[in-house]
Write an enzyme that holds these catalytic residues in place. Sequence first.
Site, PDB file in Angstrom:
ATOM      1  CG  PHE A  85     -10.227  -3.485  -3.084  1.00  0.00           C
ATOM      2  CD1 PHE A  85     -10.256  -4.699  -2.412  1.00  0.00           C
ATOM      3  CD2 PHE A  85     -11.335  -3.099  -3.816  1.00  0.00           C
ATOM      4  CE1 PHE A  85     -11.375  -5.519  -2.488  1.00  0.00           C
ATOM      5  CE2 PHE A  85     -12.457  -3.923  -3.890  1.00  0.00           C
ATOM      6  CZ  PHE A  85     -12.474  -5.130  -3.230  1.00  0.00           C
ATOM      7  CG  ASP A 131     -12.465   3.142  -2.690  1.00  0.00           C
ATOM      8  OD1 ASP A 131     -13.263   3.139  -1.725  1.00  0.00           O
ATOM      9  OD2 ASP A 131     -12.485   2.289  -3.597  1.00  0.00           O
ATOM     10  CE  LYS A 139     -16.488  -3.299   1.284  1.00  0.00           C
ATOM     11  NZ  LYS A 139     -15.452  -2.718   0.431  1.00  0.00           N
ATOM     12  NE  ARG A 159     -11.174  -8.230   5.402  1.00  0.00           N
ATOM     13  CZ  ARG A 159     -11.755  -7.604   4.390  1.00  0.00           C
ATOM     14  NH1 ARG A 159     -11.214  -6.497   3.895  1.00  0.00           N
ATOM     15  NH2 ARG A 159     -12.876  -8.054   3.869  1.00  0.00           N
TER      16      ARG A 159
END
Length: 403
Positions: free
Chosen positions: A132, A204, A230, A378
């Site tokens: 990422f 992560d 999230k 997504r």
Amino acid sequence: MQDTQVAGALATTAAELDAQDELAFLRRRFHLPDEEVYCESTCLGPLPVNVPQEMARTVAQEWGRGLLSSWWEAGWWDAPRRVGDKVGRLVGAAPGRTVVGDSTTVQLFNALVAAARLRPERRTLLAPTTQFTTVRYITDSVARLLGLRVRRVAPAELSAALGAEGDDVAVLVHEAVDFRTGEAHDLAGLTRAAHAAGVVCLWDLSHGAGVLPVGLDVHDVDFAVGCTYKYLCGGPGAPAFLYVNARHQDAVDQPLPGWTGHAEPFAMRDVYHPAEGIDRGRIGTPSILSMIALEHALDAYEGVTIEQIGARGRSLTGFFLTCADELLTPQGVGVATPREPQSRAGHMAVRHPDAEDIIGRLRKRGVYADRRPPDLMRFGLHPLFCTHREVLRVVTEITEVIA
Ligand SMILES: *Cc1c(COP(=O)(O)O)cnc(C)c1O
């Protein structure tokens, strides 16, 4: 079968799976739109119902009336550790191993430098090619700062790389879940392979925390960081978390030695002397209002285990695959997420060259999802509130929009 028969059979299956769902009550813990389907927990989880009143109380009483004394009397000072333990329960960490504060980017920097300092004689940081953005930037920057090189290999080749050249690798830095495809990586196996080569690993967990059991203690993970806005639904910009394995805690030398991580923070010493245990992972004054929001948001996970949540999530992603096989495959649309249950996490990714346009049209139809360039859509299927009926609706709407 005819299309209408296929759709009817899928609707029956969805209704049956929802009827058997013992965790359906969890949905009431969130503010969710009635008509729309929210699949954007990949970016921002929804608001848990108890947070507004807790925030109002914190602001009016603790800040408004308690003022400075609230650092002690309302428990603000201990919040990083207290809330850390609450996150810890969801990532398989015993109390005293997780602390909350700052952003994931800052925590990554801190943890990566601290991890590399445990292996000063080694010159390489090992990472997958799929990193990422922020993880990639921090990895490159830490390498420049410490005079190391970064070696990136395809995720499937990491184990072999650890075997062949692991003796020069200081740290393996890896994401538990691929932010694009939603693939859950083999955290246990890679951690074992890293340790066999004397490599420290830093995971992560941003797309894995609150979705699947990661078992940090059980797998003897060295360091982990992750974001809480999230799937953990801590709110916009909610503070990140840092996990440090108990066997490293007294050796950790972090590059951002703030005063709140000092052994005697109020003695105002001229020289930094780190606190014992996970408290040395603290940096500066924490963002208390965000941390309190996160603390109460995590109540949405009360009374269920992460194993139960993981199983519910696999049922949702598995049903997404069933629907995609029946409805999307005939249209030539591919799913990018692996099929194996242990390789799936919270979101399902679908490839299409018109991803941007499709996401825009889905939004007009009440399906909120996001995309990642160049061609991925997504769909975050939050394991606490998403339903199988919603999964079918999402796949059906994708099919209609593409048609
Ligand atoms: C979302 C995410 C982050 C977030 O970093 P911030 O500092 O909170 O912006 C970090 N790492 C990964 C892998 C992510 O998916």
